[in-house]
Design an enzyme around this catalytic site. Structure first.
Site, mmCIF file in Angstrom:
data_model
loop_
_atom_site.group_PDB
_atom_site.id
_atom_site.type_symbol
_atom_site.label_atom_id
_atom_site.label_comp_id
_atom_site.label_asym_id
_atom_site.label_seq_id
_atom_site.Cartn_x
_atom_site.Cartn_y
_atom_site.Cartn_z
ATOM 1 N N ASN A 74 0.835 -1.188 0.000
ATOM 2 C CA ASN A 74 0.000 0.000 0.000
ATOM 3 C C ASN A 74 0.882 1.255 0.000
ATOM 4 O O ASN A 74 2.110 1.169 -0.012
ATOM 5 C CB ASN A 74 -0.965 -0.029 1.188
ATOM 6 C CG ASN A 74 -2.293 0.627 0.877
ATOM 7 O OD1 ASN A 74 -2.341 1.622 0.160
ATOM 8 N ND2 ASN A 74 -3.363 0.083 1.425
ATOM 9 N N HIS A 104 22.764 0.010 11.636
ATOM 10 C CA HIS A 104 24.096 0.513 11.972
ATOM 11 C C HIS A 104 24.493 -0.036 13.335
ATOM 12 O O HIS A 104 23.624 -0.301 14.169
ATOM 13 C CB HIS A 104 24.105 2.048 12.031
ATOM 14 C CG HIS A 104 23.689 2.711 10.766
ATOM 15 N ND1 HIS A 104 24.514 2.826 9.674
ATOM 16 C CD2 HIS A 104 22.516 3.281 10.401
ATOM 17 C CE1 HIS A 104 23.874 3.440 8.712
ATOM 18 N NE2 HIS A 104 22.656 3.732 9.122
ATOM 19 N N GLY A 138 -0.779 -1.583 8.762
ATOM 20 C CA GLY A 138 -0.202 -0.270 8.498
ATOM 21 C C GLY A 138 0.730 0.211 9.592
ATOM 22 O O GLY A 138 0.477 0.022 10.776
ATOM 23 N N THR A 161 10.960 -7.186 16.047
ATOM 24 C CA THR A 161 12.388 -7.229 16.365
ATOM 25 C C THR A 161 12.975 -8.632 16.278
ATOM 26 O O THR A 161 14.191 -8.780 16.258
ATOM 27 C CB THR A 161 12.636 -6.678 17.781
ATOM 28 O OG1 THR A 161 11.929 -7.492 18.718
ATOM 29 C CG2 THR A 161 12.168 -5.227 17.898
ATOM 30 N N ARG A 176 4.956 -9.362 19.680
ATOM 31 C CA ARG A 176 4.910 -10.681 20.313
ATOM 32 C C ARG A 176 3.668 -11.405 19.824
ATOM 33 O O ARG A 176 2.695 -10.783 19.396
ATOM 34 C CB ARG A 176 4.920 -10.561 21.829
ATOM 35 C CG ARG A 176 3.723 -9.850 22.392
ATOM 36 C CD ARG A 176 3.774 -9.735 23.925
ATOM 37 N NE ARG A 176 2.662 -8.961 24.428
ATOM 38 C CZ ARG A 176 1.417 -9.415 24.557
ATOM 39 N NH1 ARG A 176 1.139 -10.646 24.227
ATOM 40 N NH2 ARG A 176 0.470 -8.636 25.024
#
Length: 181
Positions: A74, A104, A138, A161, A176
């Site tokens: 989208n 980084h 989104g 993550t 989670r």
């Protein structure tokens, strides 16, 4: 995970080429399907049949992005593809989804170096793999090295993550698993 310099001559050439193709794609009308398909075939590593990307779309190099058939991105999706980004068939990305295969080092001393009297920045990258028939809500952010299993739904605004198994609903920051689907 590997490391590279985004301002090296070879990557700068790719950067400029990608910016030209993105500009052309993002300015092409939605009813000019052949032109859009042509630009995407030059921009991305693979474009599955029936793929649809709503402009504006942004990426680093494009050549490291591999899309299966029927993938939908989208408005305002961003893919930092310093490493391979694979998105499986039938996967849907909501508006503003960001996929970061690039990052980084955290410590300034590891991140910054001297490049001819100016600061240079070490960049790291790890592949991102998103399975088949996944829905990413989104504003979600997918970080380097993550794999999302087939049939999974990621809630809007999630920050992914670590890897998420198949056929679950996962959400939150950090993301989670909420429940099985």
């Amino acid at each position: 995970m590997y490391e590279f310099d985004t301002r090296g001559a070879d990557l700068m050439e790719k950067h400029h080429r990608t910016r030209r193709l993105l500009r052309r794609y993002n300015e092409t009308p939605s009813d000019a399907g052949e032109t859009r398909a042509e630009v995407l075939s030059k921009l991305l590593g693979r474009v599955g049949q029936g793929t649809w990307i709503e402009p504006p779309f942004f990426c680093d190099y494009g050549e490291n992005i591999f899309l299966g058939a029927g993938v939908f991105l989208n408005f305002n999706c961003t893919v930092l593809d310093g490493a391979r980004v694979e998105i499986g068939e039938g996967t849907l990305l909501g508006p503003g989804v960001q996929i970061y295969a690039t990052s980084h080092p955290l410590a300034a001393g590891d991140r910054i170096y001297d490049r001819d009297g100016m600061p240079g920045y070490h960049t790291t990258a790890a592949p991102v793999t998103i399975g088949r028939h996944v829905w990413i809500g989104g504003g979600a952010i997918i970080l380097p090295g993550v794999t999302i299993g087939d049939g999974t739904t990621i809630g809007a605004g999630a920050v992914v993550t670590s890897s998420v198994p198949e056929n679950v609903f996962a959400a939150g920051n950090p993301c989670r698993v909420i429940r099985a689907l």
